[in-house]
Design an enzyme around this catalytic site. Sequence first.
Site, PDB file in Angstrom:
ATOM      1  N   ILE B  16     -15.101 -20.583  20.945  1.00 47.39           N
ATOM      2  CA  ILE B  16     -13.648 -20.577  21.110  1.00 47.39           C
ATOM      3  C   ILE B  16     -13.241 -19.597  22.205  1.00 47.39           C
ATOM      4  O   ILE B  16     -12.482 -19.920  23.099  1.00 47.39           O
ATOM      5  CB  ILE B  16     -12.942 -20.163  19.790  1.00 47.39           C
ATOM      6  CG1 ILE B  16     -13.343 -21.096  18.660  1.00 47.39           C
ATOM      7  CG2 ILE B  16     -11.435 -20.118  19.970  1.00 47.39           C
ATOM      8  CD1 ILE B  16     -12.804 -22.495  18.761  1.00 47.39           C
ATOM      9  N   GLN B  18     -14.333 -15.437  24.150  1.00 42.49           N
ATOM     10  CA  GLN B  18     -15.200 -14.272  24.202  1.00 42.49           C
ATOM     11  C   GLN B  18     -14.385 -13.063  24.628  1.00 42.49           C
ATOM     12  O   GLN B  18     -13.680 -13.083  25.624  1.00 42.49           O
ATOM     13  CB  GLN B  18     -16.341 -14.498  25.196  1.00 42.49           C
ATOM     14  CG  GLN B  18     -17.144 -13.226  25.403  1.00 42.49           C
ATOM     15  CD  GLN B  18     -18.446 -13.457  26.123  1.00 42.49           C
ATOM     16  OE1 GLN B  18     -18.793 -14.566  26.484  1.00 42.49           O
ATOM     17  NE2 GLN B  18     -19.177 -12.371  26.335  1.00 42.49           N
ATOM     18  N   GLY B  19     -14.484 -12.001  23.824  1.00 41.59           N
ATOM     19  CA  GLY B  19     -13.821 -10.757  24.174  1.00 41.59           C
ATOM     20  C   GLY B  19     -14.865  -9.763  24.642  1.00 41.59           C
ATOM     21  O   GLY B  19     -16.014 -10.121  24.896  1.00 41.59           O
ATOM     22  N   ALA B  20     -14.435  -8.498  24.755  1.00 42.05           N
ATOM     23  CA  ALA B  20     -15.360  -7.466  25.199  1.00 42.05           C
ATOM     24  C   ALA B  20     -16.422  -7.203  24.140  1.00 42.05           C
ATOM     25  O   ALA B  20     -17.554  -6.879  24.443  1.00 42.05           O
ATOM     26  CB  ALA B  20     -14.591  -6.186  25.514  1.00 42.05           C
ATOM     27  N   GLU B  21     -16.060  -7.383  22.871  1.00 42.07           N
ATOM     28  CA  GLU B  21     -16.933  -6.976  21.782  1.00 42.07           C
ATOM     29  C   GLU B  21     -17.671  -8.139  21.130  1.00 42.07           C
ATOM     30  O   GLU B  21     -18.773  -7.966  20.648  1.00 42.07           O
ATOM     31  CB  GLU B  21     -16.113  -6.325  20.660  1.00 42.07           C
ATOM     32  CG  GLU B  21     -15.078  -5.359  21.121  1.00 42.07           C
ATOM     33  CD  GLU B  21     -15.695  -4.024  21.403  1.00 42.07           C
ATOM     34  OE1 GLU B  21     -16.323  -3.488  20.491  1.00 42.07           O
ATOM     35  OE2 GLU B  21     -15.571  -3.551  22.535  1.00 42.07           O
ATOM     36  N   LYS B  23     -18.031 -12.664  20.363  1.00 39.26           N
ATOM     37  CA  LYS B  23     -17.760 -14.058  20.687  1.00 39.26           C
ATOM     38  C   LYS B  23     -17.220 -14.721  19.428  1.00 39.26           C
ATOM     39  O   LYS B  23     -17.658 -14.396  18.326  1.00 39.26           O
ATOM     40  CB  LYS B  23     -19.045 -14.767  21.119  1.00 39.26           C
ATOM     41  CG  LYS B  23     -19.597 -14.246  22.425  1.00 39.26           C
ATOM     42  CD  LYS B  23     -20.923 -14.899  22.774  1.00 39.26           C
ATOM     43  CE  LYS B  23     -21.483 -14.259  24.036  1.00 39.26           C
ATOM     44  NZ  LYS B  23     -22.883 -14.590  24.282  1.00 39.26           N
ATOM     45  N   VAL B  24     -16.294 -15.645  19.611  1.00 38.45           N
ATOM     46  CA  VAL B  24     -15.684 -16.295  18.465  1.00 38.45           C
ATOM     47  C   VAL B  24     -16.012 -17.792  18.480  1.00 38.45           C
ATOM     48  O   VAL B  24     -15.947 -18.427  19.522  1.00 38.45           O
ATOM     49  CB  VAL B  24     -14.151 -16.069  18.469  1.00 38.45           C
ATOM     50  CG1 VAL B  24     -13.487 -16.846  17.360  1.00 38.45           C
ATOM     51  CG2 VAL B  24     -13.848 -14.581  18.337  1.00 38.45           C
ATOM     52  N   LYS B  39     -17.280 -14.669  13.853  1.00 38.88           N
ATOM     53  CA  LYS B  39     -17.114 -13.609  14.832  1.00 38.88           C
ATOM     54  C   LYS B  39     -18.488 -12.978  15.024  1.00 38.88           C
ATOM     55  O   LYS B  39     -19.052 -12.420  14.085  1.00 38.88           O
ATOM     56  CB  LYS B  39     -16.110 -12.590  14.306  1.00 38.88           C
ATOM     57  CG  LYS B  39     -15.806 -11.496  15.289  1.00 38.88           C
ATOM     58  CD  LYS B  39     -14.634 -10.683  14.775  1.00 38.88           C
ATOM     59  CE  LYS B  39     -14.376  -9.518  15.704  1.00 38.88           C
ATOM     60  NZ  LYS B  39     -13.243  -8.716  15.247  1.00 38.88           N
ATOM     61  N   ASP B 157      -4.941  -2.154  15.876  1.00 37.05           N
ATOM     62  CA  ASP B 157      -4.686  -2.950  17.075  1.00 37.05           C
ATOM     63  C   ASP B 157      -3.594  -3.976  16.790  1.00 37.05           C
ATOM     64  O   ASP B 157      -3.772  -5.165  16.992  1.00 37.05           O
ATOM     65  CB  ASP B 157      -5.987  -3.641  17.520  1.00 37.05           C
ATOM     66  CG  ASP B 157      -5.859  -4.302  18.886  1.00 37.05           C
ATOM     67  OD1 ASP B 157      -4.943  -3.922  19.638  1.00 37.05           O
ATOM     68  OD2 ASP B 157      -6.660  -5.195  19.196  1.00 37.05           O
TER      69      ASP B 157
END
Lengths: 366, 243
Positions: B16, B18-21, B23-24, B39, B157
């Site tokens: 879906i 990808q962030g810094a931390e 993958k989804v 996650k 956050d």
Amino acid sequence: MPGKTRHSPLKNADRDYLALGLEGSANKFGAGIMKHSKDGSTTVLSNIRHTYITPPGEGFQPRDTALHHREWALKVIDECLVKSGVSMHEIDCICFTKGPGMGAPLQSVALIARTLSLLFNRPLVGVNHCVGHIEMGREITGAQNPVVLYVSGGNTQVIAYSRQCYRIFGETLDIAVGNCLDRFARIIDLSNDPSPGYNIEQEAKKGKRLVSLPYATKGMDISLSGILSAVEAHTLDKKFRSKGASDNSLEEDIITPQDLCFSLQETVFAMLVEITERAMAHIGSKEVLMVGGVGSNERLQQMMAIMAQERQGQVFAMDERFCIDNGIMIAQAGLLSYRMGYETPLAKTTCTQRFRTDEVHVAWRA
Amino acid sequence: MALSLSQSLIRASLPISQGAEAKVYKAQLSETSLPILLKYRFQKHYRHPSLDNNLTRTRIAGEARALLKCLRSGVNVPGIRMVDAAEGVLGIEWIEGQSLRKLLGGTEEEGDDLDVEATDTELENPLKDYGVSVEELMKLVGIEIAKMHKIDVIHGDLTTSNMMLRRPKSVESTLAAELVLIDFGLSYQSTLTEDKAVDLYVLERAFSSTHPDSEPMFATVLVAYANVMDKDWPAIRNRLEDG
């Protein structure tokens, strides 16, 4: 931003410009002469530095550091002029560090700058130390839209440019990363020559056991003082061998000073890379620029490079001439604002220990 | 080498984002089951391997723990479907719905701090499908945050991207709209007034940077929050006003 071009507010130089930069916010006194030519090129004519080195186990005190700067200033400036082949009468402006930094050393350098300004009738330009680092880094490396990791003995910040301001995205909540390393070097009696951080780096190469230390990131901020306490506590552990492992030792379950240097670097640098990556993801930048004394650490550069590579990005780092505090970066940032018509009147040439990066109006960028 | 169960699950899933931390992915535990969200905190090669393993494990466990605490106290968060801390995988309920950022017509996430340009301001009111007004929505936000703070969970956050409105089963559904708090990756537990005030401050900043003219909206959030927090509110308000 990629794909967008904006006109720089900085006009092409109508003639050659020369600036003298004076820096002395910590234990280095530096002088440098920067030339911005009519053809648009930028040349470092000279960049001289003298560092105040204290005996092992001691840090530099503000009063002694100020004395050091006063003692060395004229010699360094002289050498800087001779090497560049420029006379004081040709200089367009004298740039000095307004802050942040240690009060007494800052004041002694501001005093020297004012004296030169009055003697030779040249305008003064007060410069933010951090902005000096960033502008010099961008000049040397040619980075376009970098996330800047500024790591030194007094500062730890993750910065990115936005709308004529260097915005701080993350920073340390207590002590600076260089301060953390330097203080640990003192605890284990490492030499301050050439710098405590450099000696930690060399010791760390010999370490192999990773001891557990706190890992303290908070969003894009980090905290380091607890890690310093924790690593110091390990030196009081029964397993700690201050002389290192003996050659014929079969002991496995010990901790050496080298192991602690290694563990400290691995932990603290991982935190720095993590918050830098977060900032990159946040603003969508693929470039990292490292400035400040700690930025010359090769392990940190290596870790940052791995991170950038995994994001298809790029790291821009510099060697110690431009990473560690120097006069030329003050000349560079000062000359940029001078060319935008900025001068600091004599009455306002005070300095300040607290001067945040984001307080500066970056007039010379779009 | 044989793939672990988590790894083969990821292989079969739909990426879906990808962030810094992390993958989804959107995944299914079995062919007939409802979809779940995976996650995956992938390995960071710049970190020392044992440090990386430890961090991943504690962060996955921490996130799961925070979710569990919220679930037990009736805070609307995604349900937990699987936890594999050693592999860095957390599986949670898939929420059918839309993020508040999109519903409120916020600016794009990427590069929102550099060169903000309003993209889809002309979008017609997407809230209609959900049968709530902006005002009601803000009340729900305040209530959910307060419920979470009551049990000393700090989100860490809070942004409009980290809140979702669950899509009602049918348009005529009489069920009230449900606001779900998501992404507890930076969450922690704290009883401190300071931490709760910081949580709200982060949200206020997120509102003002992504939604123009958000001041009255945030004021509504605070009123609803204050109602639930009751006697704890004055201390938090003081802290928030101190900046």
